[in-house]
Every structure is written in structure tokens, then in C-alpha cells.
Design a protein around this motif. Structure first.
Motif, PDB file in Angstrom:
ATOM      1  N   SER A   1       0.803  -1.223   0.000  1.00 15.67           N
ATOM      2  CA  SER A   1       0.000   0.000   0.000  1.00 15.67           C
ATOM      3  C   SER A   1       0.836   1.273   0.000  1.00 15.67           C
ATOM      4  CB  SER A   1      -0.947   0.011   1.209  1.00 15.67           C
ATOM      5  OG  SER A   1      -0.213   0.053   2.424  1.00 15.67           O
ATOM      6  N   ILE A   2       2.106   1.190   0.427  1.00 18.41           N
ATOM      7  CA  ILE A   2       2.965   2.380   0.417  1.00 18.41           C
ATOM      8  C   ILE A   2       4.243   2.154  -0.396  1.00 18.41           C
ATOM      9  CG2 ILE A   2       2.072   3.340   2.564  1.00 18.41           C
ATOM     10  CD1 ILE A   2       4.544   2.215   3.999  1.00 18.41           C
ATOM     11  N   GLY A   3       4.262   1.072  -1.176  1.00 17.28           N
ATOM     12  CA  GLY A   3       5.364   0.841  -2.102  1.00 17.28           C
ATOM     13  C   GLY A   3       6.686   0.446  -1.478  1.00 17.28           C
ATOM     14  N   VAL A   4       6.649  -0.217  -0.321  1.00 18.84           N
ATOM     15  CA  VAL A   4       7.889  -0.646   0.330  1.00 18.84           C
ATOM     16  C   VAL A   4       8.250  -2.061  -0.100  1.00 18.84           C
ATOM     17  CG1 VAL A   4       8.960  -1.259   2.536  1.00 18.84           C
ATOM     18  CG2 VAL A   4       7.650   0.859   2.330  1.00 18.84           C
ATOM     19  N   ASN A   5       9.474  -2.232  -0.581  1.00 20.70           N
ATOM     20  CA  ASN A   5      10.053  -3.535  -0.865  1.00 20.70           C
ATOM     21  C   ASN A   5      11.503  -3.472  -0.414  1.00 20.70           C
ATOM     22  OD1 ASN A   5       8.273  -5.549  -2.433  1.00 20.70           O
ATOM     23  ND2 ASN A   5       7.848  -3.595  -3.439  1.00 20.70           N
ATOM     24  N   SER A   6      11.855  -4.263   0.581  1.00 21.86           N
ATOM     25  CA  SER A   6      13.184  -4.139   1.170  1.00 21.86           C
ATOM     26  C   SER A   6      13.715  -5.476   1.641  1.00 21.86           C
ATOM     27  CB  SER A   6      13.138  -3.174   2.361  1.00 21.86           C
ATOM     28  OG  SER A   6      14.359  -3.180   3.081  1.00 21.86           O
ATOM     29  N   ALA A   7      15.013  -5.658   1.447  1.00 21.36           N
ATOM     30  CA  ALA A   7      15.700  -6.748   2.129  1.00 21.36           C
ATOM     31  C   ALA A   7      15.712  -6.428   3.617  1.00 21.36           C
ATOM     32  CB  ALA A   7      17.119  -6.890   1.601  1.00 21.36           C
ATOM     33  N   VAL A   8      15.932  -7.439   4.454  1.00 19.13           N
ATOM     34  CA  VAL A   8      15.963  -7.247   5.897  1.00 19.13           C
ATOM     35  C   VAL A   8      17.334  -7.646   6.425  1.00 19.13           C
ATOM     36  CG1 VAL A   8      14.951  -7.891   8.121  1.00 19.13           C
ATOM     37  CG2 VAL A   8      13.486  -7.698   6.095  1.00 19.13           C
ATOM     38  N   MET A   9      18.006  -6.700   7.064  1.00 23.42           N
ATOM     39  CA  MET A   9      19.287  -6.980   7.682  1.00 23.42           C
ATOM     40  C   MET A   9      19.085  -7.243   9.174  1.00 23.42           C
ATOM     41  SD  MET A   9      20.995  -3.137   7.844  1.00 23.42           S
ATOM     42  CE  MET A   9      22.473  -3.765   8.634  1.00 23.42           C
ATOM     43  N   ARG A  10      20.107  -7.768   9.826  1.00 16.85           N
ATOM     44  CA  ARG A  10      20.020  -8.088  11.248  1.00 16.85           C
ATOM     45  C   ARG A  10      20.647  -6.966  12.075  1.00 16.85           C
ATOM     46  NH1 ARG A  10      22.762 -13.669  11.993  1.00 16.85           N
ATOM     47  NH2 ARG A  10      21.714 -13.629  14.006  1.00 16.85           N
ATOM     48  N   LEU A  11      19.991  -6.634  13.179  1.00 20.56           N
ATOM     49  CA  LEU A  11      20.473  -5.615  14.101  1.00 20.56           C
ATOM     50  C   LEU A  11      20.606  -6.214  15.492  1.00 20.56           C
ATOM     51  CD1 LEU A  11      18.067  -2.703  13.094  1.00 20.56           C
ATOM     52  CD2 LEU A  11      20.393  -3.079  12.243  1.00 20.56           C
ATOM     53  N   GLY A  12      21.686  -5.875  16.168  1.00 21.55           N
ATOM     54  CA  GLY A  12      21.885  -6.323  17.539  1.00 21.55           C
ATOM     55  C   GLY A  12      21.967  -5.138  18.476  1.00 21.55           C
ATOM     56  N   LEU A  13      22.928  -5.199  19.396  1.00 23.88           N
ATOM     57  CA  LEU A  13      23.123  -4.131  20.360  1.00 23.88           C
ATOM     58  C   LEU A  13      24.469  -3.456  20.148  1.00 23.88           C
ATOM     59  CD1 LEU A  13      21.879  -5.816  23.663  1.00 23.88           C
ATOM     60  CD2 LEU A  13      20.652  -4.149  22.266  1.00 23.88           C
ATOM     61  N   ASN A  14      24.509  -2.149  20.383  1.00 22.79           N
ATOM     62  CA  ASN A  14      25.765  -1.426  20.434  1.00 22.79           C
ATOM     63  C   ASN A  14      26.494  -1.761  21.741  1.00 22.79           C
ATOM     64  OD1 ASN A  14      25.554   0.271  17.985  1.00 22.79           O
ATOM     65  ND2 ASN A  14      23.777   1.156  19.033  1.00 22.79           N
ATOM     66  N   PRO A  15      27.772  -1.449  21.840  1.00 19.99           N
ATOM     67  CA  PRO A  15      28.516  -1.729  23.065  1.00 19.99           C
ATOM     68  C   PRO A  15      27.898  -1.105  24.314  1.00 19.99           C
ATOM     69  CG  PRO A  15      30.047  -1.242  21.296  1.00 19.99           C
ATOM     70  CD  PRO A  15      28.669  -0.951  20.759  1.00 19.99           C
ATOM     71  N   ASP A  16      27.179   0.009  24.156  1.00 22.75           N
ATOM     72  CA  ASP A  16      26.573   0.662  25.320  1.00 22.75           C
ATOM     73  C   ASP A  16      25.194   0.098  25.654  1.00 22.75           C
ATOM     74  OD1 ASP A  16      25.045   1.657  23.275  1.00 22.75           O
ATOM     75  OD2 ASP A  16      25.420   3.778  23.703  1.00 22.75           O
ATOM     76  N   GLY A  17      24.772  -0.966  24.968  1.00 22.61           N
ATOM     77  CA  GLY A  17      23.502  -1.603  25.267  1.00 22.61           C
ATOM     78  C   GLY A  17      22.322  -1.040  24.517  1.00 22.61           C
ATOM     79  N   THR A  18      22.544  -0.076  23.636  1.00 22.53           N
ATOM     80  CA  THR A  18      21.454   0.474  22.833  1.00 22.53           C
ATOM     81  C   THR A  18      21.285  -0.340  21.557  1.00 22.53           C
ATOM     82  OG1 THR A  18      22.952   2.042  21.748  1.00 22.53           O
ATOM     83  CG2 THR A  18      21.808   2.793  23.746  1.00 22.53           C
ATOM     84  N   VAL A  19      20.085  -0.292  21.007  1.00 20.37           N
ATOM     85  CA  VAL A  19      19.783  -1.071  19.808  1.00 20.37           C
ATOM     86  C   VAL A  19      20.417  -0.437  18.574  1.00 20.37           C
ATOM     87  CG1 VAL A  19      17.921  -1.897  18.310  1.00 20.37           C
ATOM     88  CG2 VAL A  19      17.641  -1.940  20.782  1.00 20.37           C
ATOM     89  N   GLU A  20      21.042  -1.275  17.749  1.00 22.66           N
ATOM     90  CA  GLU A  20      21.617  -0.785  16.500  1.00 22.66           C
ATOM     91  C   GLU A  20      20.516  -0.321  15.544  1.00 22.66           C
ATOM     92  OE1 GLU A  20      25.585  -3.534  15.886  1.00 22.66           O
ATOM     93  OE2 GLU A  20      23.651  -4.280  15.157  1.00 22.66           O
ATOM     94  N   VAL A  21      20.915   0.498  14.572  1.00 24.82           N
ATOM     95  CA  VAL A  21      20.031   0.878  13.475  1.00 24.82           C
ATOM     96  C   VAL A  21      20.783   0.632  12.177  1.00 24.82           C
ATOM     97  CG1 VAL A  21      18.822   2.606  14.855  1.00 24.82           C
ATOM     98  CG2 VAL A  21      20.809   3.280  13.480  1.00 24.82           C
ATOM     99  N   PRO A  22      20.091   0.511  11.053  1.00 28.32           N
ATOM    100  CA  PRO A  22      20.801   0.332   9.788  1.00 28.32           C
ATOM    101  C   PRO A  22      21.733   1.512   9.524  1.00 28.32           C
ATOM    102  CG  PRO A  22      18.469  -0.174   9.524  1.00 28.32           C
ATOM    103  CD  PRO A  22      18.613   0.454  10.879  1.00 28.32           C
ATOM    104  N   PRO A  23      22.893   1.277   8.940  1.00 30.79           N
ATOM    105  CA  PRO A  23      23.795   2.390   8.611  1.00 30.79           C
ATOM    106  C   PRO A  23      23.158   3.292   7.572  1.00 30.79           C
ATOM    107  CG  PRO A  23      24.569   0.353   7.615  1.00 30.79           C
ATOM    108  CD  PRO A  23      23.444  -0.027   8.533  1.00 30.79           C
ATOM    109  N   ALA A  24      23.575   4.550   7.558  1.00 34.02           N
ATOM    110  CA  ALA A  24      22.971   5.543   6.663  1.00 34.02           C
ATOM    111  C   ALA A  24      23.063   5.130   5.201  1.00 34.02           C
ATOM    112  CB  ALA A  24      23.625   6.905   6.872  1.00 34.02           C
TER     113      ALA A  24
END
Length: 218
Positions: free
Chosen positions: A82-105
Motif C-alpha cells: 500500500s505504500i510501495g515498500v520492498n526491502s531486504a531485511v538486515m540483522r540488528l543487535g546491540l551497540n557496546p553501550d547496550g542500545t539497539v543498533e540501526v541500519p547504517p545511513a
């Protein structure tokens, strides 16, 4: 599946808050190059043992698809027609400080699955994170605000199955008051959460809100 005892979870809630990325961008200015400055989505202070957590993408899930003790299927592709999204899915874990990773820019058109929560289709809340905009321009969830209740979300996994989820609602929240427990916490549903940035910009050009889409297996 490891679950934090309820009293401990409640005690941790003040710490498990969602913070705004300092690299959030209005789309034009370059963002700082720190590892967390990859765009416009939140990183969430959390731990692998939080309620509803799978702990690791390779961990066994007795309540998941297949036989007890089997490794959960991993999501590989997301589609929102409905909004035209088609994307591969990468895996995200935790940063060293315990925060959740995000996809790189530089992967702004790719959605990420937080492996500390269940995989899509398993019992619990699966969390997918995507950028709205990055310093490279529009990103995968740029039009997520247009998604409607009842919209179909399709996810393929590494076993060739296609799972469908129905949008049950959306919520825009301040990054200073992100509902961590509601998004990442335990649930008996086979639920899906999509997260991106939204709202007005602060004085540094960073969006001040997050858009959360809630969906359940259809």
C-alpha cells in the motif's frame, strides 16, 4: 526463552527509554560519523534479557514454528504494497553501550530486524527499524506515516515462507517518552512493530518524534 522477572523489569523501565539519535537528519545536512549516527531512527536502551526477548537470533524457541528447540526462521524481505515498500531485511543487535543498533545511513533503503526480540511470526513482538530520511536522501520508511489501519505487511523468511500481518494501529510519540515496554515487551500475540522517525525538527534538524506501527499476524 529467557524472561526477566516482573519486578526487575519494572525496576529497569526508567533505564529502558528510547533516545533520539544525534545524527537524525532533515535529509540535506551531513550527519556526524559516529556509529550510532546513521540516520533518523531511535536507538533504544535495552538488554538481551528484556521481557519478550529472544536473546539472540540463533537461540532456540520452543514456541516458534517447527519442533521445540528449533532455530527460528529469519526474516529476509519486507513488503508493504500500500505504500510501495520492498526491502531486504538486515540483522540488528546491540551497540557496546547496550542500545539497539540501526541500519547504517548508506543502507537507508534497507530495513533492520532487532534480533534481541522474536522473529516475525513467532509469539512475541518482532521489531523492524527503518530510516525515514538519511543524509543520502529519502529512505525506506519515508512514507510509513501514510500506512492505514488494516494494511497488509508481508515478510518472507529464510525458509521460503511468506507471513502476512495486518496493521492494527499507529502511534506518534516523543523520543523523550518512547514506550519501550509496549514496543519491545512480552506479548502473547504474534506481533510486529515498525519504527521510524516522525514529527517536527529540533534546532539541530533532528526529528523529535518516532512513528510506531503496530500489526498482528493475519
Amino acid at each position: 526463552m529467557f524472561r526477566t522477572p516482573a519486578p526487575l523489569w519494572r525496576a529497569m523501565l526508567p533505564v529502558l527509554v528510547c533516545l533520539a539519535l544525534t545524527g537524525c537528519s532533515s535529509g540535506g545536512a551531513d550527519a556526524p560519523s559516529a556509529s550510532r549516527d546513521s540516520g533518523d531512527v531511535p536507538y533504544t536502551a535495552t538488554t538481551p534479557g528484556a521481557p519478550g526477548s529472544a536473546g539472540n537470533a540463533d537461540s532456540a524457541h520452543a514456541d516458534g514454528p517447527g519442533r521445540p528447540g528449533s532455530v527460528a526462521p529469519r526474516p529476509t524481505h519486507l513488503s508493504i504494497p500500500s505504500i510501495g515498500v520492498n526491502s531486504a531485511v538486515m540483522r540488528l543487535g546491540l551497540n557496546p553501550d547496550g542500545t539497539v543498533e540501526v541500519p547504517p545511513a548508506e543502507k537507508g533503503m534497507t530495513v533492520g530486524w532487532y534480533t534481541g526480540n522474536p522473529a516475525p511470526g513467532e509469539r512475541g513482538a518482532a521489531v523492524l527499524i527503518g530510516h525515514n530520511d538519511t543524509r543520502f536522501g529519502k529512505a525506506v520508511f519515508h512514507d510509513l506515516r501514510k500506512i492505514a489501519e488494516g494494511a497488509d505487511i508481508a515478510i518472507r523468511n529464510d525458509r521460503g515462507a511468506e507471513l502476512h500481518f495486518r496493521v492494527t494501529g499507529t502511534e506518534t510519540v516523543s523520543k523523550k517518552a518512547f514506550p519501550t515496554g509496549k514496543v519491545y515487551g512480552a506479548t502473547d500475540e504474534r506481533a510486529l512493530r515498525l519504527i521510524t522517525c516522525d514529527g517536527a525538527f529540533d534546532t539541530e534538524g533532528h526529528p523529535v518524534d518516532n512513528l510506531i506501527v503496530y500489526a498482528t499476524r493475519s
